[in-house]
Design an enzyme around this catalytic site. Structure first.
Site, mmCIF file in Angstrom:
data_model
loop_
_atom_site.group_PDB
_atom_site.id
_atom_site.type_symbol
_atom_site.label_atom_id
_atom_site.label_comp_id
_atom_site.label_asym_id
_atom_site.label_seq_id
_atom_site.Cartn_x
_atom_site.Cartn_y
_atom_site.Cartn_z
ATOM 1 N N GLN A 19 1.006 -1.430 0.193
ATOM 2 C CA GLN A 19 0.189 -0.036 -0.064
ATOM 3 C C GLN A 19 0.953 1.416 -0.060
ATOM 4 O OE1 GLN A 19 -3.104 0.891 -0.476
ATOM 5 N NE2 GLN A 19 -3.819 -1.283 -0.917
ATOM 6 N N SER A 20 1.930 1.102 -0.671
ATOM 7 C CA SER A 20 2.858 2.292 -0.624
ATOM 8 C C SER A 20 2.218 3.469 -1.665
ATOM 9 C CB SER A 20 4.294 1.871 -1.151
ATOM 10 O OG SER A 20 4.953 3.166 -1.911
ATOM 11 N N ASN A 21 2.184 4.657 -1.112
ATOM 12 C CA ASN A 21 1.995 5.821 -1.482
ATOM 13 C C ASN A 21 3.033 6.292 -2.437
ATOM 14 O OD1 ASN A 21 -0.977 6.556 -0.112
ATOM 15 N ND2 ASN A 21 0.706 6.558 1.514
#
Ligand SMILES: Cc1ncc(COP(=O)(O)O)c(C=O)c1O
Length: 348
Positions: A79-81
């Site tokens: 879930q890296s931005n």
């Protein structure tokens, strides 16, 4: 318009985001905490749902383009931005994008794997590569280098955005610039801040903020809230990155180890994991101010701010700047984890 900063011009930069982002007062949340709270709305940097990484990518992708690259490679949590925004920036520049997704949280559910940032990565057409380890930066970078070699073998020109702190903190320049931006906004209103609070993960936002503030003569304390590792490890990382950034802009004397402040009182049970302080912060911001925070970064950072106010480290009545670093897609990825709490007493 903010003044150009000495030492920054030599670094190639490509504008990707909307700037200046708003500097908003948060009167209701501030009143409930007993402080004068202001929010730098870097969730509004524009590109593909925004966030702090847009400012960092302006320098990474500027460097990539200056080197003639046509393919960007990056690694991060599922879930890296950062990887989502790297994909967005690469697409805007007509570049190809490979994302390595690390298994960094051990309680991932279906939404975590399919919604939020992952959904956007796929929408942006990134090539996704699963990586089984989430706590080994050197191994993640080595694997990325392997992928880069295969891009080269296929005739492409790769540009790797490394995870490890053994590569130059190019992205931190984005926050050296940003500090100038919000101080111009504050000075135009006739005030300064008593404290600045931000999430501290890769440490580039935190270190850039610290050096950016010092570069324009602001001695305001900058409180970094640990979101990725405990305070002793994070302190060492911020020290390293801040010293490097000061040297990069040819002003090594701006770095002062005593100015590095990190706290991990709201960090556990660890990266990407919720706790009651985070749930309270996310809820208070939404219900007092319609300010949306994510559970992994900005929710923890606000929980850290609240803890500093309650412990008296940030004094009652202080004017405090909270840097909203974005992360909004994460709210949807954590929906199932937020739900039980929203439905019970604590969520009201
Ligand atoms: C939304 C958000 N806020 C804060 C951070 C932490 O910023 P930094 O990695 O520059 O320390 C991140 C990092 O990924 C992020 O995605």
């Amino acid at each position: 318009m903010p003044r150009p900063l000495a030492g920054i011009e030599k670094f190639p930069r490509i504008r990707l985001g909307h700037a200046p982002t708003p500097l908003d007062r948060a009167p209701n949340l501030g009143a409930s905490l007993g402080i004068d709270l202001w929010v730098k709305r870097d969730d509004c940097t524009g590109l593909a749902l925004g966030g702090n990484k847009v400012r960092q990518l302006e320098f990474y992708l500027g460097d990539a383009r200056a080197r003639g690259a046509d393919t960007v490679l990056i690694t991060g949590a599922v879930q890296s931005n950062f990887v989502r925004l790297a994909a967005a920036g690469a697409r805007q520049l007509g570049m190809d994008i490979h994302i390595q997704l690390e298994e960094r949280v051990d309680d991932a559910d279906d939404l975590y794997r399919t919604s939020g940032n992952v959904l956007l990565d796929r929408l942006l057409g990134a090539t996704l590569h699963p990586f089984p380890v989430g706590e080994d930066e050197a191994a993640a970078d080595a694997s990325l280098e392997d992928l880069a070699r295969s891009v080269t073998a296929g005739g492409g020109k790769p540009y790797v955005i490394h995870l490890g702190a053994d590569h130059p903190p190019i992205g931190g320049l984005g926050y050296v610039v940003a500090a100038n931006e919000w101080m111009e906004q504050a000075r135009a209103r006739g005030f300064g801040f008593d404290a600045v609070v931000c999430a501290s993960g890769s440490a580039l936002t935190h270190a850039g903020t610290l050096i950016g503030m010092r570069a324009i003569g602001e001695e305001t304390p900058v409180y970094g809230v640990c979101v990725r590792r405990d305070a002793s490890l994070q302190h060492a990382r911020v020290v390293k990155r801040a010293a490097e950034l000061a040297a990069m802009i040819d002003r090594p004397a701006l770095f002062d180890v005593d100015g590095v402040d990190v706290s991990d009182e709201v960090y556990l049970p660890g990266y990407g994991k919720l706790n009651d302080a985070v749930r309270e912060a996310v809820s208070m911001a939404a219900r007092c101010e319609a300010l949306l925070l994510d559970p992994v970064y900005t929710g923890k950072a606000m929980a850290g701010l609240i803890a500093h106010v309650r412990s008296g480290r940030i004094a009652a009545g202080n004017r405090v700047l909270f840097i909203h670093t974005g992360g909004l897609p994460g709210i949807f990825a954590y929906a199932a984890k937020l739900e039980p709490w929203l439905s019970n007493e604590g969520g009201r």
